[in-house]
Design an enzyme around this catalytic site. Sequence first.
Site, PDB file in Angstrom:
ATOM      1  N   LYS A 159       0.861  -1.217   0.083  1.00  0.00           N
ATOM      2  CA  LYS A 159      -0.034   0.035   0.041  1.00  0.00           C
ATOM      3  C   LYS A 159       0.877   1.306  -0.079  1.00  0.00           C
ATOM      4  CE  LYS A 159      -3.706  -2.363  -0.370  1.00  0.00           C
ATOM      5  NZ  LYS A 159      -4.723  -2.985   0.585  1.00  0.00           N
TER       6      LYS A 159
HETATM    7  C1  LIG Z   1      -5.716  -4.209   0.898  1.00  0.00           C
HETATM    8  C2  LIG Z   1      -7.084  -3.620   1.028  1.00  0.00           C
HETATM    9  C3  LIG Z   1      -7.607  -3.935   2.266  1.00  0.00           C
HETATM   10  C4  LIG Z   1      -7.298  -4.825   3.397  1.00  0.00           C
HETATM   11  O1  LIG Z   1      -6.176  -4.165   3.978  1.00  0.00           O
HETATM   12  P1  LIG Z   1      -5.240  -5.090   5.092  1.00  0.00           P
HETATM   13  O2  LIG Z   1      -4.463  -4.094   5.797  1.00  0.00           O
HETATM   14  O3  LIG Z   1      -4.467  -6.000   4.281  1.00  0.00           O
HETATM   15  O4  LIG Z   1      -6.363  -5.643   5.815  1.00  0.00           O
HETATM   16  C5  LIG Z   1      -8.873  -3.599   2.373  1.00  0.00           C
HETATM   17  N1  LIG Z   1      -9.714  -2.814   1.027  1.00  0.00           N
HETATM   18  C6  LIG Z   1      -9.096  -2.726   0.069  1.00  0.00           C
HETATM   19  C7  LIG Z   1      -9.635  -1.969  -1.102  1.00  0.00           C
HETATM   20  C8  LIG Z   1      -7.810  -3.279  -0.072  1.00  0.00           C
HETATM   21  O5  LIG Z   1      -7.295  -2.971  -1.100  1.00  0.00           O
END
Ligand SMILES: *Cc1c(COP(=O)(O)O)cnc(C)c1O
Length: 382
Positions: free
Chosen positions: A181
């Site tokens: 991310k």
């Molecule tokens: C990556 C993601 C999540 C989950 O994030 P985590 O930190 O891995 O729990 C939720 N929503 C979207 C749209 C994502 O891309």
Amino acid sequence: MEVPFHRPYITEEEIEGVIESLRAGWLTMGPKTIQFERAFGEYVGAPQAVAVNSCTAALHLALRAIGLQPGDEVLVPTTTFVASAEVVGYFGARPVLVDIEPETHLMDVRKMEEKITPRTRAVIPVHYGGQPCDMDEIMALAEQHRLAVIEDAAHSLPAWYKGRIIGNIGHITAFSFYATKTLATGEGGMATTAREDWADQMRVLRLHGISKDAWKRYTAAGSWRYDVIENGYKYNTTDLNAALGLAQLRKVEWMWQERKRIARRYDAAFAGEKGLIPYQVKSDRVSAWHLYPLRLRLEALTIDRDAVAEALKARGVSISVHFIPLYHFSYYRRNGYSAEGYPQSEWVFERTLSLPIFPGMRDEEIDYVIEAVLSILRSAYR
Ligand SMILES: *Cc1c(COP(=O)(O)O)cnc(C)c1O
């Protein structure tokens, strides 16, 4: 050449931060977590920020905070990561899927309105790829129908809606610090809100429902005695993650500038290409550019999305697809979901893939991806 889909941007600053935490002897949640929460809340203009170990945890705690009940319905776009919907299932509540707009891949607000019933309790707008949803319209509908708005901002740090940074618009906003991310701590997440009572509740729930500030019990100021006031979870983060987060937060806008620069390079190179349909960012918002969607004009091509993906892979370019609509998955099919009623999601899914876009991507890597895309398309025109 091999171009990865993502490469984390970790410098000496992150490494120093983690070493500092190790030397301080704080391995789990502690002072750096508090510092990270403060800095993060300040950055996104939110009075309260609660650090947890994932965005999924943040979404789950948000739904606990608003008091979601079994049998309730929560509106979720079709085209998202499964986490946005699975948290609804934790409550015995039902995710009600909403079709997306073909130009932006964002939840279609008119279709959202059609899906509101007396059971609808909340909506989880997903800022796809970093582009903010139509928040004014969503907030207005939410007010009218008394819905809670829990933003899934896993892609949108930083992103702006009508000049306002994402993180203080909905009732609660959930961010992800997963490895790929836009701010990465390996695993991690944050819930931001203006409601102090909800933030307090989420703080209690993230650590077994133990009464507030229980982690202080390991300090001189603390005591061995604590109370459990809710049935909670093990969702706390650690100071090692917070140290990474603090270092990443200091460069978050620089990293965004880098992704924006890459998106502009792609946009310029692909403009007017007959085999592509440009992805649109609405004029009143700014994307975090977590994803760069490449959209194929299948009618102009003799090959489909899967073949383009294979050809890119053969040339060493790693891609991904965001997202497989949730009703494609066997769990959802088993529970009565199907493609019926989601023509735009299907249209987008059939022709979209995501290209590499990350800070530190080298010019020759960007050029290589562009070259690969154009030569694959140009050898497959009808
Ligand atoms: C990556 C993601 C999540 C989950 O994030 P985590 O930190 O891995 O729990 C939720 N929503 C979207 C749209 C994502 O891309």
